[in-house]
Design a protein around this motif. Sequence first.
Motif, PDB file in Angstrom:
ATOM      1  N   ALA A 118       0.881  -1.108   0.118  1.00 46.42           N
ATOM      2  CA  ALA A 118       0.467   0.052  -0.250  1.00 46.42           C
ATOM      3  C   ALA A 118       1.058   1.297   0.103  1.00 46.42           C
ATOM      4  O   ALA A 118       2.409   1.347   0.494  1.00 46.42           O
ATOM      5  N   ILE A 139      -4.383  -0.404  -2.923  1.00 47.10           N
ATOM      6  CA  ILE A 139      -4.247   0.433  -1.951  1.00 47.10           C
ATOM      7  C   ILE A 139      -4.054   2.174  -1.885  1.00 47.10           C
ATOM      8  O   ILE A 139      -2.855   1.988  -1.509  1.00 47.10           O
ATOM      9  N   ILE A 141      -4.076   5.814   0.852  1.00 51.30           N
ATOM     10  CA  ILE A 141      -4.457   6.128   1.669  1.00 51.30           C
ATOM     11  C   ILE A 141      -3.814   7.102   1.977  1.00 51.30           C
ATOM     12  O   ILE A 141      -2.923   7.537   1.744  1.00 51.30           O
ATOM     13  N   PHE A 152     -10.269   7.238  -1.792  1.00 51.41           N
ATOM     14  CA  PHE A 152      -9.900   6.413  -1.174  1.00 51.41           C
ATOM     15  C   PHE A 152     -10.370   6.953   0.871  1.00 51.41           C
ATOM     16  O   PHE A 152     -10.095   8.135   0.609  1.00 51.41           O
ATOM     17  N   ASP A 153      -9.652   6.326   1.705  1.00 50.56           N
ATOM     18  CA  ASP A 153      -9.190   6.356   2.968  1.00 50.56           C
ATOM     19  C   ASP A 153      -8.458   7.853   2.834  1.00 50.56           C
ATOM     20  O   ASP A 153      -7.503   8.096   2.144  1.00 50.56           O
ATOM     21  N   ALA A 301      -5.936   1.897   9.168  1.00 55.51           N
ATOM     22  CA  ALA A 301      -6.431   1.586   8.325  1.00 55.51           C
ATOM     23  C   ALA A 301      -5.957   0.927   7.469  1.00 55.51           C
ATOM     24  O   ALA A 301      -6.622   0.345   6.222  1.00 55.51           O
ATOM     25  N   ARG A 305      -7.178  -2.370   5.514  1.00 58.36           N
ATOM     26  CA  ARG A 305      -7.202  -2.400   3.931  1.00 58.36           C
ATOM     27  C   ARG A 305      -6.851  -3.780   3.054  1.00 58.36           C
ATOM     28  O   ARG A 305      -7.418  -4.551   2.057  1.00 58.36           O
ATOM     29  N   GLN A 308      -9.265  -6.465   4.030  1.00 59.27           N
ATOM     30  CA  GLN A 308     -10.447  -6.389   3.389  1.00 59.27           C
ATOM     31  C   GLN A 308     -10.604  -5.443   2.408  1.00 59.27           C
ATOM     32  O   GLN A 308     -10.951  -4.360   3.046  1.00 59.27           O
ATOM     33  N   ASN A 309     -10.378  -5.178   1.418  1.00 58.32           N
ATOM     34  CA  ASN A 309     -10.006  -3.708   0.530  1.00 58.32           C
ATOM     35  C   ASN A 309     -11.394  -3.713   0.042  1.00 58.32           C
ATOM     36  O   ASN A 309     -11.444  -2.675  -1.153  1.00 58.32           O
ATOM     37  N   PRO A 313     -14.287   4.214   0.796  1.00 60.26           N
ATOM     38  CA  PRO A 313     -13.689   5.343   1.302  1.00 60.26           C
ATOM     39  C   PRO A 313     -14.371   5.556   2.389  1.00 60.26           C
ATOM     40  O   PRO A 313     -15.403   5.636   2.685  1.00 60.26           O
TER      41      PRO A 313
END
Length: 328
Positions: A118, A139, A141, A152-153, A301, A305, A308-309, A313
């Motif tokens: 990520a 992924i 963030i 996205f987060d 987070a 992710r 579990q993606n 978001p």
Amino acid sequence: MTTILDLARISGLSKSTVSRVLNHHPHVSQESKEKVEKAIQQIGYKRNARGVHLRKKQNQLIGLLVPTVDHPYFSQLISALSEACRQSGYETVIYQSDFQPSEERYVYDKLTQQEMDALVVTHTLLSEQEIKELVGNRIVIICNEQAPGNLFDVFSVDEEQAIFDATTHLLKQGRTRLLLCMDYEQTPLQQKRLCGFKHALKDAGITYSPDMKRNGVMTIDDGLRLGDTLFQTEDYPDGLLTGSDFVAMGLLHSARKHSVNIPTDVSIMGFDNHSIGRASIPLLTTVDYPLQTIAKDVAKALALRVHQNEMPPRRKLYKATLVIRETT
């Protein structure tokens, strides 16, 4: 050779629970963690990290994308994120973009090639949509930047409110000739700060004009140069809002050089609450925010992710607070 099945037998837990403990899954009880740790110590279990990575197609590696590593704020952010990721079982690798979109794209390409699990983006000149088109389902963030959080987060400080509060503080002291120092005006973060500045001025009945801001001011040297320019004139601002404590320190030094009294003649507001502000003369008023909390939330987070993606978001804003000292 001991295996995960041996750990399950000795700890009295299921193989899946032991696996979640070993993989630092966030939803595991403390009791289960302690049982697995005790079993590890009892049988001397050593994990085959390379085999795990090959099976899971994971590197246990998180990329941190920063614009520069020598800026005090980003140094602190890197340190906090690296430690939070380490405690979650991930190593980190740092990529420096030098404020160049081409360098950003190079890092996103590395992510798509699965050289990391990520990427945490702390500064970007690209939109969320542009980043999404580059990384696909990998992924990402966003931390620190003011992205919408649609793709996205996003974990960031409420920059607009922070500067609104800082500006209002100076206005209440009777400061009316204010100047906002910005680093890269075109970024969403700086635009949020500018909005907060304008909002506070409007509430005070003061008309904003473009000469009330300066772009490209982000280091001590920038602060020194700006101060030398301002303090040689007779109508210099009576309130300065900076983007970092280090810019503020440059302005403080320049003020002393030009016999400008702080805060009698000019009030100076820092940003980031760096320890340097607790050693300045006079002590620096600044803006503080929960950096460690943000880093820990980002690490949590990331763990979610990676496992579990498919979650939608989410965007989380953190409130900044003023630290009132002697420069205002």
